[in-house]
Design a protein around this motif. Structure first.
Motif, short mmCIF file in Angstrom:
data_model
loop_
_atom_site.label_atom_id
_atom_site.label_comp_id
_atom_site.label_asym_id
_atom_site.label_seq_id
_atom_site.Cartn_x
_atom_site.Cartn_y
_atom_site.Cartn_z
N TYR A 1 14.80 -11.88 -2.47
CA TYR A 1 15.44 -12.03 -1.16
C TYR A 1 15.57 -10.72 -0.39
N ALA A 2 14.90 -9.67 -0.83
CA ALA A 2 14.98 -8.37 -0.15
C ALA A 2 14.17 -8.40 1.15
N ASP A 3 14.42 -7.45 2.00
CA ASP A 3 13.67 -7.29 3.24
C ASP A 3 12.82 -6.02 3.12
N LEU A 4 11.53 -6.20 2.83
CA LEU A 4 10.60 -5.07 2.72
C LEU A 4 9.80 -4.89 4.01
N SER A 5 10.28 -5.46 5.09
CA SER A 5 9.60 -5.35 6.38
C SER A 5 9.43 -3.89 6.77
N GLY A 6 8.19 -3.55 7.13
CA GLY A 6 7.91 -2.20 7.58
C GLY A 6 7.67 -1.19 6.47
N PHE A 7 7.85 -1.57 5.22
CA PHE A 7 7.56 -0.67 4.10
C PHE A 7 6.04 -0.52 3.96
N SER A 8 5.60 0.58 3.36
CA SER A 8 4.18 0.79 3.04
C SER A 8 4.04 1.11 1.56
N PHE A 9 3.09 0.44 0.92
CA PHE A 9 2.81 0.68 -0.48
C PHE A 9 1.32 0.96 -0.61
N ASN A 10 0.98 2.16 -1.06
CA ASN A 10 -0.41 2.59 -1.18
C ASN A 10 -0.68 2.98 -2.63
N ASP A 11 -1.67 2.32 -3.25
CA ASP A 11 -2.00 2.58 -4.66
C ASP A 11 -0.79 2.45 -5.57
N CYS A 12 0.00 1.43 -5.35
CA CYS A 12 1.20 1.19 -6.16
C CYS A 12 0.98 0.03 -7.12
N GLU A 13 1.85 -0.03 -8.12
CA GLU A 13 1.77 -1.09 -9.11
C GLU A 13 3.17 -1.68 -9.30
N PHE A 14 3.25 -3.01 -9.24
CA PHE A 14 4.49 -3.73 -9.51
C PHE A 14 4.29 -4.47 -10.83
N ALA B 1 2.95 -3.09 4.50
CA ALA B 1 1.57 -2.67 4.23
C ALA B 1 1.34 -2.58 2.73
N PHE B 2 0.30 -3.26 2.27
CA PHE B 2 -0.12 -3.19 0.87
C PHE B 2 -1.57 -2.72 0.84
N TRP B 3 -1.80 -1.51 0.35
CA TRP B 3 -3.15 -0.97 0.23
C TRP B 3 -3.42 -0.68 -1.24
N GLU B 4 -4.40 -1.40 -1.81
CA GLU B 4 -4.76 -1.18 -3.21
C GLU B 4 -3.55 -1.33 -4.14
N VAL B 5 -2.83 -2.42 -3.99
CA VAL B 5 -1.62 -2.67 -4.78
C VAL B 5 -1.92 -3.68 -5.88
N ILE B 6 -1.40 -3.42 -7.07
CA ILE B 6 -1.56 -4.32 -8.21
C ILE B 6 -0.21 -4.96 -8.52
N GLU C 1 -1.99 -6.26 8.54
CA GLU C 1 -3.38 -6.62 8.25
C GLU C 1 -4.24 -5.42 7.92
N PHE C 2 -3.92 -4.26 8.44
CA PHE C 2 -4.78 -3.10 8.32
C PHE C 2 -4.91 -2.65 6.86
N GLY C 3 -6.12 -2.71 6.34
CA GLY C 3 -6.38 -2.24 4.99
C GLY C 3 -5.76 -3.07 3.87
N ARG C 4 -5.23 -4.22 4.19
CA ARG C 4 -4.52 -5.04 3.20
C ARG C 4 -5.43 -5.34 2.01
N SER C 5 -4.99 -4.92 0.82
CA SER C 5 -5.74 -5.24 -0.40
C SER C 5 -4.80 -5.18 -1.60
N PHE C 6 -4.88 -6.22 -2.40
CA PHE C 6 -4.06 -6.31 -3.58
C PHE C 6 -4.76 -7.16 -4.62
N ARG C 7 -4.25 -7.12 -5.84
CA ARG C 7 -4.74 -8.03 -6.87
C ARG C 7 -3.55 -8.50 -7.70
N PHE C 8 -3.74 -9.67 -8.30
CA PHE C 8 -2.65 -10.32 -9.01
C PHE C 8 -3.09 -10.62 -10.44
N ASP C 9 -2.28 -10.23 -11.40
CA ASP C 9 -2.61 -10.44 -12.81
C ASP C 9 -1.37 -11.02 -13.52
#
Length: 191
Positions: A36-49, A63-68, A84-92
């Motif tokens: 329920y958090a608000d991550l609006s406007g945050f940027s994550f680049n090469d991060c892992e959750f 923004a999610f760029w190269e996020v796992i 939308e800009f550079g949006r890329s992620f993967r889900f495992d």
């Protein structure tokens, strides 16, 4: 409040209240609770959750760029509201039930060992995406570009070939009924 720039940090067992708005690069979030958090406007680049709960998180202009995302609980997320800009992620190994990818351009996205129950992929570009061992029960594919997508190890999908682009997409013979379902024909699985 001033936004922060955080580089090369690991956050473990953190709660959203401990995460400041800003840009995070090459960071790891392990067992964190963003429900329920608000991550609006945050940027994550090469991060892992890893092992995080992001259910019902607000993602407006996030923004999610190269996020796992690995082994995360991600119910009801609106990825269509992300930057939308550079949006890329993967889900495992994630649970993405009831999430929305409406009109998103997520070519080449990898969904591995994940539950995608009742996910909305309407009008999305999933060309070259790989659904590796995923459960797609109730997932909506309507006017979706699935060209060269790979569903060969996934189950429980129902995709109308007349309403989606499927050129060179891969499916397993055992799940072919998921492409024929809407035609209301009977398939003898024993013959």
């Amino acid at each position: 409040m001033r936004e922060v720039y955080i580089l090369d940090q690991t956050f473990e067992n953190a709660d959203f209240s401990q995460i400041q708005k800003g840009e995070y690069e090459n960071c790891i979030f392990r067992n964190c609770n963003f429900e329920y958090a608000d991550l609006s406007g945050f940027s994550f680049n090469d991060c892992e959750f890893v092992g995080c709960n992001l259910s019902m998180t607000k993602l407006f202009s996030t923004a999610f760029w190269e996020v796992i995302f690995k082994e995360c609980k991600m119910f009801g997320l609106h990825f269509n509201e992300c930057n939308e800009f550079g949006r890329s992620f993967r889900f495992d190994g994630c649970y993405l039930n009831n999430s929305v990818f409406y009109k998103t351009n997520i070519k080449k996205t990898l969904f591995k060992d994940s539950k995608l129950i009742e996910v909305d992929f309407s009008d999305a570009d999933l060309s070259f995406a790989v659904f590796n061992n995923c459960d797609l029960s109730g997932a909506v594919f309507d006017n979706t570009n699935l060209e060269k997508a790979d569903f060969s190890t996934s189950v429980n999908y129902s995709i109308d070939p007349s309403q989606n682009r499927l050129k060179k997409a891969k499916f397993s013979l055992s799940e072919i009924h998921g492409l024929l379902h809407q035609f209301d024909i009977e398939i003898d699985r024993n013959g």
